[in-house]
Design an enzyme around this catalytic site. Sequence first.
Site, PDB file in Angstrom:
ATOM      1  N   ALA A   1       8.794  -1.487  -5.415  1.00 39.89           N
ATOM      2  CA  ALA A   1       9.742  -0.780  -4.541  1.00 39.89           C
ATOM      3  C   ALA A   1      10.291  -1.748  -3.506  1.00 39.89           C
ATOM      4  CB  ALA A   1       9.051   0.380  -3.816  1.00 39.89           C
TER       5      ALA A   1
ATOM      6  N   ARG B   1      -1.471  -7.640   3.574  1.00 37.75           N
ATOM      7  CA  ARG B   1      -0.276  -6.911   4.013  1.00 37.75           C
ATOM      8  C   ARG B   1       0.769  -7.924   4.452  1.00 37.75           C
ATOM      9  NH1 ARG B   1       2.330  -2.234   3.180  1.00 37.75           N
ATOM     10  NH2 ARG B   1       1.896  -0.631   4.734  1.00 37.75           N
TER      11      ARG B   1
ATOM     12  N   ASP C   1      12.955  -5.935 -14.271  1.00 42.99           N
ATOM     13  CA  ASP C   1      13.468  -5.429 -13.003  1.00 42.99           C
ATOM     14  C   ASP C   1      13.549  -3.903 -13.097  1.00 42.99           C
ATOM     15  OD1 ASP C   1      15.692  -6.834 -10.730  1.00 42.99           O
ATOM     16  OD2 ASP C   1      15.443  -4.660 -10.920  1.00 42.99           O
TER      17      ASP C   1
ATOM     18  N   SER D   1       4.431   8.294  -0.989  1.00 43.57           N
ATOM     19  CA  SER D   1       4.128   7.753   0.340  1.00 43.57           C
ATOM     20  C   SER D   1       4.135   8.836   1.414  1.00 43.57           C
ATOM     21  CB  SER D   1       5.206   6.712   0.684  1.00 43.57           C
ATOM     22  OG  SER D   1       5.211   6.428   2.051  1.00 43.57           O
TER      23      SER D   1
ATOM     24  N   GLU E   1       5.463   8.469   4.065  1.00 40.65           N
ATOM     25  CA  GLU E   1       6.790   8.426   4.697  1.00 40.65           C
ATOM     26  C   GLU E   1       7.646   9.600   4.242  1.00 40.65           C
ATOM     27  OE1 GLU E   1       8.176   6.338   7.114  1.00 40.65           O
ATOM     28  OE2 GLU E   1       6.110   5.696   7.375  1.00 40.65           O
TER      29      GLU E   1
ATOM     30  N   TYR F   1      14.087   4.800   2.934  1.00 39.15           N
ATOM     31  CA  TYR F   1      12.887   4.563   2.131  1.00 39.15           C
ATOM     32  C   TYR F   1      12.178   5.894   1.836  1.00 39.15           C
ATOM     33  CZ  TYR F   1       8.060   3.290   1.085  1.00 39.15           C
ATOM     34  OH  TYR F   1       6.816   3.201   0.507  1.00 39.15           O
TER      35      TYR F   1
ATOM     36  N   GLN G   1       0.722  -6.243  -2.024  1.00 36.35           N
ATOM     37  CA  GLN G   1      -0.672  -6.013  -1.620  1.00 36.35           C
ATOM     38  C   GLN G   1      -1.407  -5.106  -2.619  1.00 36.35           C
ATOM     39  OE1 GLN G   1      -2.183  -4.378   2.498  1.00 36.35           O
ATOM     40  NE2 GLN G   1      -1.393  -2.650   1.359  1.00 36.35           N
TER      41      GLN G   1
ATOM     42  N   HIS H   1      -1.736   2.001   4.263  1.00 38.79           N
ATOM     43  CA  HIS H   1      -2.949   1.282   3.868  1.00 38.79           C
ATOM     44  C   HIS H   1      -2.685  -0.204   4.008  1.00 38.79           C
ATOM     45  CE1 HIS H   1      -0.508   2.532   0.481  1.00 38.79           C
ATOM     46  NE2 HIS H   1      -0.891   1.446  -0.164  1.00 38.79           N
TER      47      HIS H   1
ATOM     48  N   SER I   1      10.075  -1.745  -0.029  1.00 39.17           N
ATOM     49  CA  SER I   1       9.037  -0.907   0.575  1.00 39.17           C
ATOM     50  C   SER I   1       8.965  -0.951   2.102  1.00 39.17           C
ATOM     51  CB  SER I   1       7.673  -1.300   0.004  1.00 39.17           C
ATOM     52  OG  SER I   1       7.326  -2.575   0.461  1.00 39.17           O
TER      53      SER I   1
HETATM   54  P1  GDP Z   1       5.567   2.297   8.107  1.00 37.73           P
HETATM   55  O1  GDP Z   1       4.696   3.382   8.647  1.00 37.73           O
HETATM   56  O2  GDP Z   1       5.595   2.263   6.606  1.00 37.73           O
HETATM   57  O3  GDP Z   1       6.918   2.270   8.701  1.00 37.73           O
HETATM   58  O4  GDP Z   1       4.792   0.927   8.482  1.00 37.73           O
HETATM   59  P2  GDP Z   1       5.065  -0.197   9.597  1.00 37.73           P
HETATM   60  O5  GDP Z   1       3.807  -0.984   9.688  1.00 37.73           O
HETATM   61  O6  GDP Z   1       6.321  -0.967   9.299  1.00 37.73           O
HETATM   62  O7  GDP Z   1       5.330   0.631  10.947  1.00 37.73           O
HETATM   63  C1  GDP Z   1       4.366   1.486  11.490  1.00 37.73           C
HETATM   64  C2  GDP Z   1       4.824   1.974  12.846  1.00 37.73           C
HETATM   65  O8  GDP Z   1       4.748   0.911  13.791  1.00 37.73           O
HETATM   66  C3  GDP Z   1       6.274   2.467  12.875  1.00 37.73           C
HETATM   67  O9  GDP Z   1       6.333   3.716  13.521  1.00 37.73           O
HETATM   68  C4  GDP Z   1       7.008   1.424  13.716  1.00 37.73           C
HETATM   69  O10 GDP Z   1       8.084   1.948  14.488  1.00 37.73           O
HETATM   70  C5  GDP Z   1       5.904   0.933  14.626  1.00 37.73           C
HETATM   71  N1  GDP Z   1       6.150  -0.409  15.165  1.00 37.73           N
HETATM   72  C6  GDP Z   1       6.122  -0.773  16.471  1.00 37.73           C
HETATM   73  N2  GDP Z   1       6.434  -2.069  16.602  1.00 37.73           N
HETATM   74  C7  GDP Z   1       6.673  -2.549  15.367  1.00 37.73           C
HETATM   75  C8  GDP Z   1       7.045  -3.844  14.862  1.00 37.73           C
HETATM   76  O11 GDP Z   1       7.224  -4.804  15.607  1.00 37.73           O
HETATM   77  N3  GDP Z   1       7.167  -3.967  13.497  1.00 37.73           N
HETATM   78  C9  GDP Z   1       6.946  -2.891  12.639  1.00 37.73           C
HETATM   79  N4  GDP Z   1       7.059  -3.073  11.323  1.00 37.73           N
HETATM   80  N5  GDP Z   1       6.626  -1.665  13.108  1.00 37.73           N
HETATM   81  C10 GDP Z   1       6.493  -1.499  14.436  1.00 37.73           C
END
Ligand code: GDP
Length: 326
Positions: free
Chosen positions: A80, A186, A56, A127, A129, A151, A12, A181, A82
């Site tokens: 990454a 995405r 790579d 990040s 994170e 991660y 993205q 973001h 990611s």
């Molecule tokens: P992240 O913040 O980089 O981990 O981005 P994500 O979009 O993968 O997740 C954001 C938040 O949404 C995290 O706290 C997940 O636990 C929560 N979440 C809840 N349900 C889901 C799901 O079905 N898929 C993902 N990817 N995240 C989820």
Amino acid sequence: MPSALITGITGQDGLYLAETLLDKGYDVHGLIRGQNNPKLDLVRALVPDVRIHHGDLTDLSSLIRALRDSDPQEVYNLGAVSNVAYSWENVALTTDVTAKGTLTVLEAIRLHVDDDLSAIRFYQASSSEMFGKVTEVPQHERTLPWPRSPYGVSKVFGHYMTINYRESYGMHASSGILFNHESPRRGPEFVTRKISQGVARIKLGLQDEIVLGNLDVQRDWGFAGDYVEAMWLMLQQPEGGDYVIATGETHSVRDFVVAAFAHVGIDDWRRHVRQDPRFMRPAEVDLVVGDATLAREVLGWKPTVSFRELVEMMVDSDLEATRQGW
Ligand code: GDP
């Protein structure tokens, strides 16, 4: 014409950054991994003027070759492994690519420029994170990291290695601590896109429910198109630095769900959402919210897309894509 090399061009951010740099008159080069990478066609279709190099992040000589062939003044390390959930299942791979891969890019630059480190400016995609189990609210550039996933740990390594190359070698190396973001580009493995795709398909009668994990977690969600501009701004400063890029607003996953369903006229969203432990994580990041004061004051950066506009943009795009059968 300035030249830039982007790792992670198929993602993205890579695609938005490539468009931004092409608009600014750059000669843009992108690093593509693997044989027959399925995303190569996407890059060719969306940004046909980008020149592709094969390489790579785990392969030093491939990076040196890409640097030699593209001869960039700016390198953006967006590549990454990611996805947070995926990173627990692929711990070693995440560490090799996301953590050590950053070091490999930095070393490739150092070897390529033959110790004239002013020749290349470097951007590292750090990040939010990294903040994980947050030690203060909101988080800023000096907040103590407390990563909660392989991660996040890998991103902390890349962040400090970038700072270390700046301090050890005087390299113009910057680290953008980007909070979540999102955009219509995405990947569907992220929760926002999973929701926008699901809501579009439910609205069009193609599916009944969306199965999610934790709905209470809160994120600071901005628009990826705004965030890539901040990356470029960092590399235009007289010196490298670290900047939080965030909206300063936080919303729960539930807020995103409610706004997405409301946009297509469905108020009774509970009928369409089921929670499943399968999507819960071994350790959760409960709440992140960023303080982007430094970016506003030094870079003159601020977000232009609100939370509601972001949700609507993503749902509208998925409605259109689903209708067209893309
Ligand atoms: P992240 O913040 O980089 O981990 O981005 P994500 O979009 O993968 O997740 C954001 C938040 O949404 C995290 O706290 C997940 O636990 C929560 N979440 C809840 N349900 C889901 C799901 O079905 N898929 C993902 N990817 N995240 C989820």
